[in-house]
Structure formats: structure tokens, C-alpha cells
Design an enzyme around this catalytic site. Structure first.
Site: not given
Lengths: 253, 253
Positions: B52, B110
Site C-alpha cells: 500500500d 514483513y
């Protein structure tokens, strides 16, 4: 009249530098604006290092005088609420009326970071100079020794300077590899040049780093550095290293 | 037809995200533009993680097909010369024609960074979420254990998702303190949340971090996390952690 000392940090990328410049965003201007908002009267600050545009600071020191009775420990949060997030007041302390952040400083320390490799990671692009060709660190360390001590540093002073005393003492000038980890998986090898001195001429650190870089690249040798230093002429030194690799890291009082 | 795999990094701050969006600057758009410049024909890339806006990556993986005969090892420098410095191609490799960066990935990792303290240093403001109130890390670690394993993660999937399979396997979810040093003098204490899984739903990591944060702040307890997970309803989970704390750090093939 109270005399307040502040310690602050900033990412220099979006500042024209520490000093006021008409129509530009300066560190001093932003803090004085925040003080004006807080105290409702114009307040002038004195800073220990007039960092250039792009130069960062993790421990800039300023002081100002005020009659406002706000508790000292509330000052950082109050000012931070008036400042953008690329500048933060870390601490405030009330000092004696004679304290002047610039003249009281015994020494200052700067760090200059270099990324020496083919592709510079985006995470360090704003804090490190990108040098693609392999640097000879041993040669740079040898040359750096020449600059340690008390010397006339005219050769490393930028021409539009208003400095009058060109004699400064460099206590330490170290060149070493260090790793920087922005994210867990990422260990970035950098070259760190750290310099501690009792004072610095205009662009002196960046001129020293630019000249040492010439040694690292094999364009100059140690005896050239001697000739540059003793020649006391700015035209003798190497290029000026770009501002974004430089950071004011400590002030000793 | 050659099939080229690229590994790349970016600072997500000035991107609308990985995917193309009309009139906006995307990671995919910038790379496809650079490929177009280099090869003179439109080339489509496939990326492993559609990060994003604001999300960073130190090891995003993409692949594309081309008939161009440029030597593979010259591709990174050629593309980098067409890209701004907030995105860098680190490496290129020629793969078999079946290779697809998205479908070939076995797992992804992540990291989410949190600055837990009163005043966030400017140097980490783009990579860490600022939480002022003290977090209970032990409680967060305990709650995190609930999320490890194979589960239906519907409760952690953002509503505008086009995901169809909500069952994912989380291999690891660790929460620990780490230090980050941007400049020598500066050691910044951060909280690192690292998560490794075989796949992630839309905004899943940020929803997990936002929910664990509620545990850290004492607003939720471990049994709440069980109820959220087993409830399979997005409205049960906590807020979505902001994008800038997140970074794609590794893809396992």
C-alpha cells in the site's frame, strides 16, 4: 529573565539550513515561530551550529531568554505541538543568565556518512554520500592524521565565510566502517567520518571530507594533504562533500 | 522470450503503493516506465507483494518477459538510471519461463516498527508508528501466539479486499525490542513486529499489528484475540496500524 537551553533534532532535507533566510524554511525560523505562538512575543534563539541546507542534527543546542513562567519540563511538548515532525525538541533546561549556547560550547562533534558501493539503498539516500568507486580507507586514515591538532584551516574554509580566526583544534578525526540497519533484514555498510573539534570554519567538515575522499579515490596522497593544509588557500583543497551526508551529533559544554 | 526476475527496494513515502492508480505515482508504474524507456516497448511486470501507499520494501520481487537481449547483469544499472532515488533495482536474474514472482513465492516476511515513547526522533518518523503510551510487550507476545498457525483470517482482512481464500498460515510472529542507529550518536529503541506467512490478506499485517497494539495498551486481552480470530468478522478486530511502519523484508522461494 529566564534563560532556557533546548536540545533538538532535525532531518535537514527540507530546511534551507539553521539560519534565517528570507522566504525560506529555516530551523531557527521554525523554532522562533513556535516560541512566538507559545509566548505571544517575539523571542530570538541562539544556536551552537549554523548547519547548512540538508545537514542534519541529532543534538543541536539553542538557548533563548523569556519572562514566560511555563514550567521548563513542559516546554518540549508545547513547542513540538507547534512544529512539523522533521524537527523535534528533545529536552529543555533552565540555565544561568550568562549561558550562551554558542560561546559556552567547548567542542562539537560531527559525523559524515558515505555509502561506498554500486547501488545506494533508498533508506540511506538522505543521510549518506554515494561514492561508487572503491575507497582506500587505509590511505584516508593516514591522511586524516595530518589534520588532527591545532592548525590554520584556511584551506578548508569556504570563500563566502565571515570567519576571522582560522586557527582551530581538531581533537579527533576517525574513519571507520559501520553498519546501519533501518529494517531488520537490511544491514547497510557505510563509511563513517567522525570529527571532533573546538570550532569549525564555514563548510570546513565538508571540505575536509571532500579532500579526504580524493585521497580515498587515489587522486591525492598524504603529502598533498600537508601541502593543502600548510598552503592556507581554499583553492588547494578538494571538492566540498554534499551537505546531506553530514550530521551534528554532539556538543560538549 | 526471456523471463527476468528483479529484486528491488523502495521508500514507500512518495508512492501511491505498488499497484497502478490513474494519475498517481506507483512502484509498478515507475518500473514499467523505466522498462519502456529501456526496451522501447510496453512491458508488464508481476510483483509478489502489492504494498500500500507508504509501505516500504527492501526486497520486493517482480518479474517480466522480454525479447530484448540486454545482458542480465546490466539490467539493474540501466533501470536505475531511469528511476528516482527512492527506488532501486538491486539485482536481476534470468529465470525459467514458468517463473511467476507471485505464485512461486513460498512465504513472505514483513516487519512493522513502533516507536514507543514521548518524542519520536525525526530520523524514524517515516518508518515507525509513534505510540506514546507505554506498551505491555509481554501481553502482546502472549496474544501474538494465538495468531500463529493456519487460520481463517477474515477478521483481519480489510473490507474492500478481493481475496477469496481467507485461510493463511502464519509461521512466525515475533515481537521484540531492537535498536536502530541512524547516526553514530543516536541509538533509537524501537519495537519490532516480524511476521512470516505463506500469504497475507489485504491489510492483514496492519490489522494484526493494530489489534496487538490494543493488547499492548491494555484495551484488549488475549482471550479477546481468540474471539476476534474465531469470529471471522472484520468489525471485531482493532484499528489498522498506519502504513508507514510496515516494510516487506523478505520473500522465500
Amino acid at each position: 529573565m529566564r534563560n532556557i537551553k533546548l536540545v533538538l533534532q532535525y532531518d535537514g532535507t527540507n530546511f534551507c539550513g539553521y539560519e534565517l533566510q528570507p522566504g525560506k524554511r529555516s530551523v531557527r525560523g521554525e523554532i522562533e515561530k513556535a516560541l512566538h505562538k507559545l509566548f505571544k512575543i517575539k523571542t530570538r534563539i541562539i544556536g551552537v551550529s549554523r548547519t547548512d541546507s540538508g545537514v542534519h542534527a541529532i543534538a543541536q543546542v539553542v538557548n533563548f531568554k523569556t519572562t514566560n513562567q511555563i514550567p521548563t519540563k513542559r516546554i518540549p511538548a508545547a513547542l513540538n505541538s507547534c512544529l512539523k515532525d522533521d524537527i523535534r525538541i528533545l529536552g529543555a533546561e533552565e540555565k544561568g543568565k550568562e549561558f550562551n549556547s554558542r560561546y559556552a560550547a567547548k567542542s562539537k562533534e560531527y559525523e559524515y556518512l558515505i555509502f561506498n558501493g554500486a547501488i545506494i539503498p533508498p533508506s540511506v539516500r538522505r543521510v549518506a554520500w554515494h561514492i561508487k568507486y572503491k575507497l582506500d580507507l587505509a590511505a584516508m586514515k593516514e591522511a586524516a592524521k595530518i589534520l588532527v591538532g591545532k592548525h590554520d584551516f584556511s584551506s578548508f574554509c569556504a570563500s563566502r565565510s565571515d570567519d576571522k580566526n582560522f586557527v582551530k583544534r581538531i581533537y579527533k578525526l576517525s574513519i571507520k566502517k559501520r553498519k546501519l540497519a533501518v529494517f531488520s533484514g537490511e544491514k547497510i555498510d557505510l563509511v563513517s567520518v567522525r570529527v571532533k573539534g573546538d570550532g569549525f570554519l564555514y563548510k570546513m567538515v565538508r571540505n575536509m571530507v571532500g579532500t579526504l575522499m580524493e585521497v580515498g579515490l587515489g587522486n591525492k596522497i598524504t603529502s598533498d594533504i600537508k601541502n593543502i593544509l600548510y598552503g592556507r588557500n581554499r583553492r588547494l583543497a578538494g571538492r566540498t562533500a554534499p551537505s546531506h551526508g553530514l550530521c551534528l551529533i554532539k556538543v560538549h559544554y
